[in-house]
Design an enzyme around this catalytic site. Structure first.
Site, PDB file in Angstrom:
ATOM      1  N   ALA A  22      24.386  24.941 -36.753  1.00 56.28           N
ATOM      2  CA  ALA A  22      23.804  23.538 -35.797  1.00 56.28           C
ATOM      3  C   ALA A  22      25.000  23.148 -36.279  1.00 56.28           C
ATOM      4  CB  ALA A  22      22.836  23.050 -36.154  1.00 56.28           C
ATOM      5  N   HIS A  23      24.888  21.786 -36.314  1.00 56.69           N
ATOM      6  CA  HIS A  23      25.846  20.669 -36.367  1.00 56.69           C
ATOM      7  C   HIS A  23      25.886  20.693 -38.350  1.00 56.69           C
ATOM      8  CE1 HIS A  23      23.664  17.518 -38.076  1.00 56.69           C
ATOM      9  NE2 HIS A  23      22.411  18.020 -37.169  1.00 56.69           N
TER      10      HIS A  23
END
Length: 330
Positions: A243-244
């Site tokens: 994820a980010h």
């Protein structure tokens, strides 16, 4: 078809040849399935008992295993059978598909793109504005590279992969089929009126180091502010989610179906087992091991092995499982 004598194989592996065999070796296979023209390998005593019934003519064997070759059969004793087999498989590997044209007529390549020497761009590819491809980059059919991205030399990108704008990819990377690099991160907040969700823009990018390999259908999302970073030498399996704003150190391993929530940090050499899940804003320090199927809810110390859901020290969790098993029998 490639073929080797056992003498040639032994020279390649720098092992100790025991026994004789006149078969030409054309492939490799598991002990139970191997034919006389295939080589097999034995990395632990657990599998040594299968050698006698195997039809393989030759086996690569860990030097510590006590085993005799038998009639018209041979063993190649090496320090590490797994690493030796990797070397042999590289020699046996068929050549990859060949792209006969440097740029296929159906590819769309913006006039501002900078191409290194020996680049190959397959049918149906899209390469956007101001993209830079290093020497020897190969884009197999139907790859999309969006604006302002940079890809280092001798990186190979397989079909269906999408690399979003402003991504920075290192040298000698391999992206397998349908990899997603730089998609928006998953960020939403309830609206003021409580009747919907507000999307949080992700304006960062993805930075990937050298010698990184990412398996089919895996995703690396862009950062919210700065970058999601994958360190040199990381190996990512199929169907993995990163994820980010995650940061991975050097030579991390993530097995299939594992996932990192936002802003997770992995130190160097972290190993994450299949289907393990890591909570957001968690730090897994260098050399830690996360057991398959585990759920990590907090930071993990360097070199520690954790297991279970929620994850805890592996030895403690195994004791709990033993205790529960005993209770179920009462």
């Amino acid at each position: 078809m490639k073929s080797f004598t056992i003498v040639e194989i032994n020279e390649l592996l720098k092992g100790e040849l025991v026994g004789t065999c006149d078969e030409q070796i054309t492939g490799a296979e598991q002990l139970e399935r191997a034919t006389a023209q295939q080589i097999t390998f034995i990395g632990s005593n657990k599998f040594a008992k299968l050698w006698e019934a195997s039809k393989a003519s030759v086996a690569i064997v860990d030097a510590k295993i006590k085993l005799e070759p038998g009639d018209n059969r041979a063993l190649i004793r090496v320090k590490n059978a797994d690493l030796a087999m990797a070397t042999l498989l590289e020699a046996l590997e068929p050549a990859p598909p060949v792209l006969e044209e440097d740029i296929h007529p159906t590819a769309v390549v913006h006039e501002s793109v900078v191409l290194g020497k020996g680049c190959k761009i397959g049918a149906g590819c899209y390469v956007g504005k101001n993209v830079v491809l290093g020497d020897g980059v190969v884009l197999y059919p139907n790859v999309s590279i969006f604006d302002d991205s940079k890809i280092g030399h001798h990186t190979v990108v397989w079909s269906g992969t999408v690399i979003r704008e402003r991504s920075e990819i290192g040298n000698h990377c391999i992206f397998h089929i349908n990899v997603s690099i730089g998609a928006d991160g998953f960020g939403y907040r309830p609206s003021d009126d409580g009747r919907g969700l507000v999307k949080i823009p992700h304006i960062g990018n993805v930075i990937i180091g050298n010698y990184v390999e990412i398996g089919a259908n895996s995703c690396v999302d862009r950062g919210k502010f700065s970058a999601t970073i994958i360190g040199d030498g990381c190996k990512i399996d199929n169907l993995v989610q990163i994820a980010h704003n995650c940061i991975l150190g050097r030579s991390c391993i993530m097995a299939g179906h594992s996932g990192l929530a936002g802003s997770v940090t992995l130190g160097d050499g972290v190993i994450i087992g299949g289907s393990a899940s890591i909570k957001d804003h968690t730090t897994i320090n260098s050399g830690a091991v996360i057991g398959a199927g585990s759920g990590v809810m907090g930071d993990v110390d360097a070199g520690k092995t954790v297991l279970g859901y929620p994850a805890t020290d592996a030895r403690d969790m195994l004791k709990q499982w033993v205790a529960l098993k005993r209770l179920s029998k009462n």
